[in-house]
Scaffold this motif. Structure first.
Motif, PDB file in Angstrom:
ATOM      1  N   GLU A 138       0.826  -1.209   0.000  1.00 20.41           N
ATOM      2  CA  GLU A 138       0.000   0.000   0.000  1.00 20.41           C
ATOM      3  C   GLU A 138       0.862   1.262   0.000  1.00 20.41           C
ATOM      4  O   GLU A 138       0.524   2.249  -0.655  1.00 20.41           O
ATOM      5  CB  GLU A 138      -0.919  -0.003   1.212  1.00 20.41           C
ATOM      6  N   LEU A 139       1.966   1.222   0.714  1.00 17.98           N
ATOM      7  CA  LEU A 139       2.853   2.378   0.815  1.00 17.98           C
ATOM      8  C   LEU A 139       3.404   2.783  -0.548  1.00 17.98           C
ATOM      9  O   LEU A 139       3.385   3.958  -0.917  1.00 17.98           O
ATOM     10  CB  LEU A 139       4.007   2.066   1.779  1.00 17.98           C
ATOM     11  N   VAL A 140       3.887   1.811  -1.323  1.00 11.83           N
ATOM     12  CA  VAL A 140       4.565   2.140  -2.579  1.00 11.83           C
ATOM     13  C   VAL A 140       3.718   1.876  -3.821  1.00 11.83           C
ATOM     14  O   VAL A 140       4.107   2.228  -4.928  1.00 11.83           O
ATOM     15  CB  VAL A 140       5.917   1.409  -2.695  1.00 11.83           C
ATOM     16  N   GLY A 141       2.580   1.218  -3.647  1.00 10.51           N
ATOM     17  CA  GLY A 141       1.688   0.987  -4.772  1.00 10.51           C
ATOM     18  C   GLY A 141       2.157  -0.068  -5.746  1.00 10.51           C
ATOM     19  O   GLY A 141       1.856   0.007  -6.933  1.00 10.51           O
ATOM     20  N   ALA A 142       2.920  -1.034  -5.249  1.00  9.74           N
ATOM     21  CA  ALA A 142       3.403  -2.110  -6.120  1.00  9.74           C
ATOM     22  C   ALA A 142       3.393  -3.425  -5.347  1.00  9.74           C
ATOM     23  O   ALA A 142       3.640  -3.452  -4.142  1.00  9.74           O
ATOM     24  CB  ALA A 142       4.812  -1.808  -6.605  1.00  9.74           C
ATOM     25  N   HIS A 143       3.109  -4.512  -6.054  1.00  8.78           N
ATOM     26  CA  HIS A 143       3.127  -5.847  -5.445  1.00  8.78           C
ATOM     27  C   HIS A 143       4.483  -6.514  -5.637  1.00  8.78           C
ATOM     28  O   HIS A 143       4.994  -7.185  -4.746  1.00  8.78           O
ATOM     29  CB  HIS A 143       2.025  -6.710  -6.054  1.00  8.78           C
ATOM     30  N   ASP A 144       5.050  -6.340  -6.811  1.00 10.00           N
ATOM     31  CA  ASP A 144       6.364  -6.921  -7.082  1.00 10.00           C
ATOM     32  C   ASP A 144       7.083  -6.093  -8.129  1.00 10.00           C
ATOM     33  O   ASP A 144       6.473  -5.275  -8.819  1.00 10.00           O
ATOM     34  CB  ASP A 144       6.266  -8.378  -7.520  1.00 10.00           C
ATOM     35  N   MET A 145       8.389  -6.293  -8.216  1.00  9.28           N
ATOM     36  CA  MET A 145       9.194  -5.567  -9.186  1.00  9.28           C
ATOM     37  C   MET A 145      10.550  -6.244  -9.324  1.00  9.28           C
ATOM     38  O   MET A 145      10.986  -6.961  -8.425  1.00  9.28           O
ATOM     39  CB  MET A 145       9.379  -4.116  -8.751  1.00  9.28           C
ATOM     40  N   VAL A 146      11.169  -6.021 -10.444  1.00  9.82           N
ATOM     41  CA  VAL A 146      12.526  -6.509 -10.667  1.00  9.82           C
ATOM     42  C   VAL A 146      13.467  -5.328 -10.473  1.00  9.82           C
ATOM     43  O   VAL A 146      13.243  -4.238 -11.008  1.00  9.82           O
ATOM     44  CB  VAL A 146      12.676  -7.115 -12.078  1.00  9.82           C
ATOM     45  N   VAL A 147      14.529  -5.570  -9.682  1.00  8.96           N
ATOM     46  CA  VAL A 147      15.488  -4.511  -9.364  1.00  8.96           C
ATOM     47  C   VAL A 147      16.878  -4.968  -9.802  1.00  8.96           C
ATOM     48  O   VAL A 147      17.281  -6.096  -9.496  1.00  8.96           O
ATOM     49  CB  VAL A 147      15.478  -4.194  -7.852  1.00  8.96           C
TER      50      VAL A 147
END
Length: 81
Positions: free
Chosen positions: A13-22
Motif C-alpha cells: 500500500e505504501l509504494v503501490g506495487a506488489h512486485d518488481m525486478v530490481v
C-alpha cells in the motif's frame, strides 16, 4: 544482477506495487537493496531499513548476499491481539 522484490500488505500500500525486478551490482546485500529502494524517494523512503526480509522464502538479515534471480520478500510488521 536482477532480483525480484515482493511487497506485502502495508508495504504494498505504501509504494503501490506488489512486485518488481530490481537491478543491483554483483555482491549486493539485502541492505544494499533496501538502501536502493529507499533512495527512490517519495513513499519509498518510508520503507524500513530494518525489518523482516526473506530471501528465497528463508528469513535473512541485512548482510545476506544476494544472487541473480533471488526472490526477496519485504515483510511488514504484523499486529494482532
Amino acid at each position: 544482477m536482477e532480483v525480484t522484490v515482493l511487497l506485502f500488505a502495508a508495504h504494498r500500500e505504501l509504494v503501490g506495487a506488489h512486485d518488481m525486478v530490481v537491478s543491483l551490482p554483483d555482491g549486493a546485500t539485502v541492505r544494499t537493496l533496501l538502501v536502493e529502494l529507499r533512495g527512490r524517494g517519495g513513499n519509498w523512503a518510508d520503507l524500513p531499513l530494518h525489518g523482516a526480509v526473506a530471501v528465497n522464502r528463508k528469513y535473512a538479515d541485512g548482510e545476506t548476499v544476494l544472487s541473480d534471480g533471488d526472490e526477496v520478500a519485504l515483510i511488514p510488521p504484523v499486529a494482532g491481539g
